[in-house]
Enzyme design. Structure first.
Site, PDB file in Angstrom:
ATOM      1  N   SER A  40     -27.617  16.533 -12.880  1.00 33.23           N
ATOM      2  CA  SER A  40     -26.075  15.978 -13.446  1.00 33.23           C
ATOM      3  C   SER A  40     -25.297  15.689 -12.111  1.00 33.23           C
ATOM      4  CB  SER A  40     -25.384  18.043 -13.509  1.00 33.23           C
ATOM      5  OG  SER A  40     -23.494  17.855 -14.687  1.00 33.23           O
ATOM      6  N   HIS A  50     -26.328  13.444 -16.859  1.00 29.42           N
ATOM      7  CA  HIS A  50     -25.063  13.644 -17.404  1.00 29.42           C
ATOM      8  C   HIS A  50     -24.110  13.030 -16.559  1.00 29.42           C
ATOM      9  CE1 HIS A  50     -25.693  18.792 -17.698  1.00 29.42           C
ATOM     10  NE2 HIS A  50     -26.292  17.806 -19.211  1.00 29.42           N
ATOM     11  N   ASP A  59     -27.187  24.439 -18.630  1.00 37.38           N
ATOM     12  CA  ASP A  59     -27.802  23.073 -19.067  1.00 37.38           C
ATOM     13  C   ASP A  59     -29.622  23.328 -18.305  1.00 37.38           C
ATOM     14  OD1 ASP A  59     -28.469  21.891 -21.598  1.00 37.38           O
ATOM     15  OD2 ASP A  59     -27.607  19.711 -20.476  1.00 37.38           O
TER      16      ASP A  59
END
Length: 399
Positions: free
Chosen positions: A220, A247, A339
């Protein structure tokens, strides 16, 4: 009362600077302390004003966003949010060069010709700025040497010499259970302490259609730079397929695939519906979709609103391990939130192999920390040693 975050807005357009100031200062905890119209002026204002974060345009006169980012991260490191108007190949390439030089994240600029979307753009911008401004960044020394790539300042305990230390014990890995759910009940395990490389000896229970192993990398905030750093070290004959779940803001995954393609030896693809996985190829999951792997080793892209974050690292990891079984390697990199932690646990419980990025080199340690706290990481390593581990692990092909 909390002190407002001090933001420097850098853009060659006076209209854009005014709009960004208005949007940012709509939040009482954000203060725009200065505006710069080019990179050289931005560096001078950073030195004088010491802002908490800089929003940085891509194309500017005198000094563009890439060189400005390199100079700032080499001499005056601070969080940088890239804002771009265009998603053209040229601007996207510059954008990812800026991320490679140390900028933390990228967003599309708010647009006045989309008034209905302006409020959502305001909320997204303020939320992103408030998150990034709190991050402690590292100095990127290659910016001082005029290099186009960047590096971490690696602590002594993660230096190359440290990689020769003998392996420490790791938590016991539960045996794979054929036919078991890919999200079995969890029994907490102690965080791993290993620094060695476990041998790849377990017979993978992969689908018959997949005659190679799979590496799933989740990342991310701060991820593009680290993903590139790891994948650029892999050889052209790498024996596993590589799936990257990053992400990123909507509209930027295509540009990331193009940027990685220019940096890597391995072929890079933006995953599409029905695409067949191949060993020695990198597949980037497109934004706004979740990746599912079919038993015949092809890609299915799901647009169902299953989670708030899409693409979801957990969903991709669990889907891959359902097809590749113990022939799955999970890598979880820098990012906020949790996540990927469940996905890493699923891989490890299926007999696969997992690596989390270490805290010293993570822009945000949230996702790796969550995996470690679940006992879901076999190893905790800096990026260069993640790459070395993958190379050694797959040097002889699938086991």
């Amino acid at each position: 009362m909390n002190k407002p975050l001090r933001i420097l807005v850098v853009d060659d357009s006076a209209l854009a600077r005014r709009l960004l100031r208005e949007l940012l200062e709509s939040d009482p905890l954000v203060e725009v302390v200065g505006e710069a119209c080019n990179g050289r002026e931005a560096i001078e204002m950073v030195v004088a004003l010491h802002p908490d974060l800089v929003t940085m345009d891509v194309r500017m006169p005198i000094m563009d966003g890439v060189e400005t980012t390199r100079q700032l991260m080499a001499y005056h490191p601070l969080p940088i949010l890239v804002l771009t108007t265009s998603l053209s190949s040229y601007d996207i390439d510059i954008t990812f060069q800026m991320l490679g030089a140390g900028a933390l994240d990228v967003m599309e600029k708010p647009r006045l010709d989309q008034p209905g979307a302006l409020e959502e753009a305001r909320r997204s911008l303020v939320r992103k700025v408030r998150m990034l401004a709190r991050i402690q960044v590292v100095t990127h020394l290659r910016g001082r040497r005029g290099k186009q790539s960047d590096t971490y300042v690696v602590p002594a305990e993660t230096s190359p010499a440290a990689s020769e230390k003998p392996a420490l014990p790791v938590p016991p890995k539960p045996p794979a259970q054929p036919g078991a759910s890919i999200t079995p009940p969890f029994k907490p395990m102690a965080p791993p302490l290993a620094t060695g490389i476990p041998p790849h000896t377990m017979t993978p229970m992969r689908s018959a259609a997949c005659r190679f192993d799979a590496v799933v990398i989740g990342a991310s905030t701060g991820g593009p730079r680290v993903v590139c750093q790891i994948l650029a070290r892999l050889p052209g004959d790498f024996a596993a397929t590589v799936i990257v779940v990053q992400h990123i803001a909507q509209g930027f995954s295509t540009g990331m695939a193009e940027w990685l393609s220019d940096q890597l030896t391995l072929p890079v693809h933006l995953a599409t519906e029905g695409m067949r996985l191949q060993a020695g190829h990198v597949f980037l999951v497109p934004d706004q979709f979740d990746l599912l792997i079919q038993p015949n080793c092809t890609v299915h892209l799901s647009g169902l609103p299953l989670l708030m974050q899409r693409p979801a690292i957990d969903i991709a990891m669990q889907s891959v391990v359902a097809v590749f079984g113990a022939a799955t390697t999970g890598v979880l990199l820098t990012g906020m939130g949790r996540d990927g932690a469940i996905g890493m646990r699923t891989i490890r419980r299926a007999g696969g192999f997992t690596i989390a990025q270490d805290e010293a080199t993570s822009t945000i340690f949230g996702m790796p920390r969550a995996a470690i706290e679940l006992g879901a990481a076999d190893l905790v390593l800096p990026p260069e040693r993640i790459a070395t581990t993958l190379i050694k692990r797959f040097a002889l092909g699938p086991q």
